[in-house]
Design a protein around this motif. Structure first.
Motif, PDB file in Angstrom:
ATOM      1  N   LEU A  44       0.825  -1.208   0.000  1.00  0.00           N
ATOM      2  CA  LEU A  44       0.000   0.000   0.000  1.00  0.00           C
ATOM      3  C   LEU A  44       0.862   1.261   0.000  1.00  0.00           C
ATOM      4  N   LEU A  45       1.956   1.257   0.748  1.00  0.00           N
ATOM      5  CA  LEU A  45       2.862   2.406   0.746  1.00  0.00           C
ATOM      6  C   LEU A  45       3.466   2.624  -0.641  1.00  0.00           C
ATOM      7  N   CYS A  46       3.844   1.549  -1.301  1.00  0.00           N
ATOM      8  CA  CYS A  46       4.394   1.664  -2.659  1.00  0.00           C
ATOM      9  C   CYS A  46       3.350   2.216  -3.616  1.00  0.00           C
ATOM     10  N   LEU A  47       2.121   1.740  -3.497  1.00  0.00           N
ATOM     11  CA  LEU A  47       1.043   2.224  -4.360  1.00  0.00           C
ATOM     12  C   LEU A  47       0.775   3.705  -4.116  1.00  0.00           C
ATOM     13  N   VAL A  48       0.721   4.115  -2.860  1.00  0.00           N
ATOM     14  CA  VAL A  48       0.501   5.531  -2.534  1.00  0.00           C
ATOM     15  C   VAL A  48       1.654   6.380  -3.070  1.00  0.00           C
ATOM     16  N   SER A  49       2.882   5.869  -2.975  1.00  0.00           N
ATOM     17  CA  SER A  49       4.026   6.642  -3.490  1.00  0.00           C
ATOM     18  C   SER A  49       3.932   6.820  -5.007  1.00  0.00           C
ATOM     19  N   LEU A  50       3.491   5.793  -5.701  1.00  0.00           N
ATOM     20  CA  LEU A  50       3.342   5.903  -7.161  1.00  0.00           C
ATOM     21  C   LEU A  50       2.243   6.904  -7.537  1.00  0.00           C
ATOM     22  N   LEU A  92       9.324   9.416 -14.487  1.00  0.00           N
ATOM     23  CA  LEU A  92       9.662   9.196 -13.091  1.00  0.00           C
ATOM     24  C   LEU A  92       8.813   8.084 -12.477  1.00  0.00           C
ATOM     25  N   VAL A  93       7.544   8.045 -12.836  1.00  0.00           N
ATOM     26  CA  VAL A  93       6.645   7.010 -12.301  1.00  0.00           C
ATOM     27  C   VAL A  93       7.073   5.640 -12.795  1.00  0.00           C
ATOM     28  N   THR A  94       7.423   5.531 -14.064  1.00  0.00           N
ATOM     29  CA  THR A  94       7.872   4.254 -14.622  1.00  0.00           C
ATOM     30  C   THR A  94       9.160   3.797 -13.943  1.00  0.00           C
ATOM     31  N   ARG A  95      10.075   4.743 -13.757  1.00  0.00           N
ATOM     32  CA  ARG A  95      11.339   4.399 -13.084  1.00  0.00           C
ATOM     33  C   ARG A  95      11.100   3.953 -11.645  1.00  0.00           C
ATOM     34  N   GLN A  96      10.222   4.690 -10.942  1.00  0.00           N
ATOM     35  CA  GLN A  96       9.913   4.337  -9.551  1.00  0.00           C
ATOM     36  C   GLN A  96       9.270   2.948  -9.481  1.00  0.00           C
ATOM     37  N   ALA A  97       8.354   2.650 -10.383  1.00  0.00           N
ATOM     38  CA  ALA A  97       7.698   1.337 -10.406  1.00  0.00           C
ATOM     39  C   ALA A  97       8.713   0.231 -10.701  1.00  0.00           C
ATOM     40  N   THR A  98       9.654   0.517 -11.584  1.00  0.00           N
ATOM     41  CA  THR A  98      10.703  -0.467 -11.893  1.00  0.00           C
ATOM     42  C   THR A  98      11.540  -0.754 -10.652  1.00  0.00           C
ATOM     43  N   TRP A  99      11.946   0.296  -9.941  1.00  0.00           N
ATOM     44  CA  TRP A  99      12.751   0.099  -8.735  1.00  0.00           C
ATOM     45  C   TRP A  99      11.959  -0.621  -7.638  1.00  0.00           C
ATOM     46  N   ILE A 100      10.680  -0.313  -7.531  1.00  0.00           N
ATOM     47  CA  ILE A 100       9.848  -1.025  -6.551  1.00  0.00           C
ATOM     48  C   ILE A 100       9.804  -2.504  -6.901  1.00  0.00           C
ATOM     49  N   GLY A 101       9.605  -2.819  -8.168  1.00  0.00           N
ATOM     50  CA  GLY A 101       9.580  -4.220  -8.595  1.00  0.00           C
ATOM     51  C   GLY A 101      10.891  -4.932  -8.320  1.00  0.00           C
ATOM     52  N   LEU A 102      12.013  -4.272  -8.628  1.00  0.00           N
ATOM     53  CA  LEU A 102      13.321  -4.874  -8.349  1.00  0.00           C
ATOM     54  C   LEU A 102      13.536  -5.054  -6.847  1.00  0.00           C
ATOM     55  N   GLY A 103      13.076  -4.079  -6.066  1.00  0.00           N
ATOM     56  CA  GLY A 103      13.208  -4.179  -4.612  1.00  0.00           C
ATOM     57  C   GLY A 103      12.393  -5.330  -4.034  1.00  0.00           C
ATOM     58  N   VAL A 104      11.176  -5.502  -4.547  1.00  0.00           N
ATOM     59  CA  VAL A 104      10.328  -6.613  -4.088  1.00  0.00           C
ATOM     60  C   VAL A 104      10.966  -7.952  -4.457  1.00  0.00           C
ATOM     61  N   LEU A 105      11.475  -8.044  -5.665  1.00  0.00           N
ATOM     62  CA  LEU A 105      12.138  -9.273  -6.100  1.00  0.00           C
ATOM     63  C   LEU A 105      13.357  -9.574  -5.225  1.00  0.00           C
TER      64      LEU A 105
END
Length: 188
Positions: free
Chosen positions: A23-29, A43-56
């Motif tokens: 939920l925090l990641c979604l709110v940040s996006l 910036l949103v695409t880059r942030q989503a990519t980093w979130i995905g890499l972080g989750v992985l």
């Protein structure tokens, strides 16, 4: 030799924690999309990519047994010290401070890695110590933290240096800090 049942069991996942993080990641996006829509939509695409890499990366690390990280603590700690020295000698200056190293086009902040590596190495140093902690163990553990904290402070990054100090205090407290040593530290 047969493995124990606890070694074969899958790791227990903390689903409410994952939900809160998601939920925090979604709110940040959503907030970034709203704030940066006119500046840079990528910036949103880059942030989503980093979130995905972080989750992985989080799933990979959470799936590996934690004693392995403690065993690797010495190597992680040594590698981070080298990176912190590289930052002082040839770090990338951003926002008025040299806190980043660029590796293969990727900016890395070694002070963040220092927090994890120092905690792993401290866990190894404080393991199997008598309770209360002897003064020698307390001084050795303080030295383990003082080196990366000093290197981080020179970047300058007082906040991360203080976090390293807080990590040290929390770990020696849990390891069995005596009230006598606590009084001496408070007086100092």
């Amino acid at each position: 030799m047969m493995k124990s049942i606890t070694a074969l069991r899958a790791p227990a996942w903390d689903y409410p924690l994952f939900l809160a993080g998601g939920l925090l990641c979604l709110v940040s996006l959503v907030a970034l999309r709203s704030a940066a829509a006119t500046l840079d939509p990528m910036l949103v695409t880059r942030q989503a990519t980093w979130i995905g890499l972080g989750v992985l990366a989080g799933f990979v690390l959470a799936s590996s047994p934690y004693p392995r990280w403690i065993d690797w603590g010495r190597f992680l700690y040594s590698g981070v010290l080298v990176l912190l020295l590289v930052v002082l000698l040839a770090g990338t200056v951003k926002f008025g401070a040299a806190r980043w190293v660029t590796i293969f086009g990727l900016s890395v902040q070694p002070s963040e890695l220092a927090k994890l590596a120092t905690a792993c190495w401290l866990a190894r140093c404080l393991a199997n110590q008598p309770v209360p902690l002897p003064a020698r163990s307390l001084l050795v553990s303080c030295g383990v933290v003082a080196v990366p904290a000093a290197l981080v402070f020179l970047q300058p990054d007082l906040g991360s240096a203080l976090v390293l100090g807080a990590i040290w205090f929390g770990m020696v407290w849990v390891a069995g800090l005596s009230m006598r040593h606590l009084r001496w530290m408070t007086a100092a």
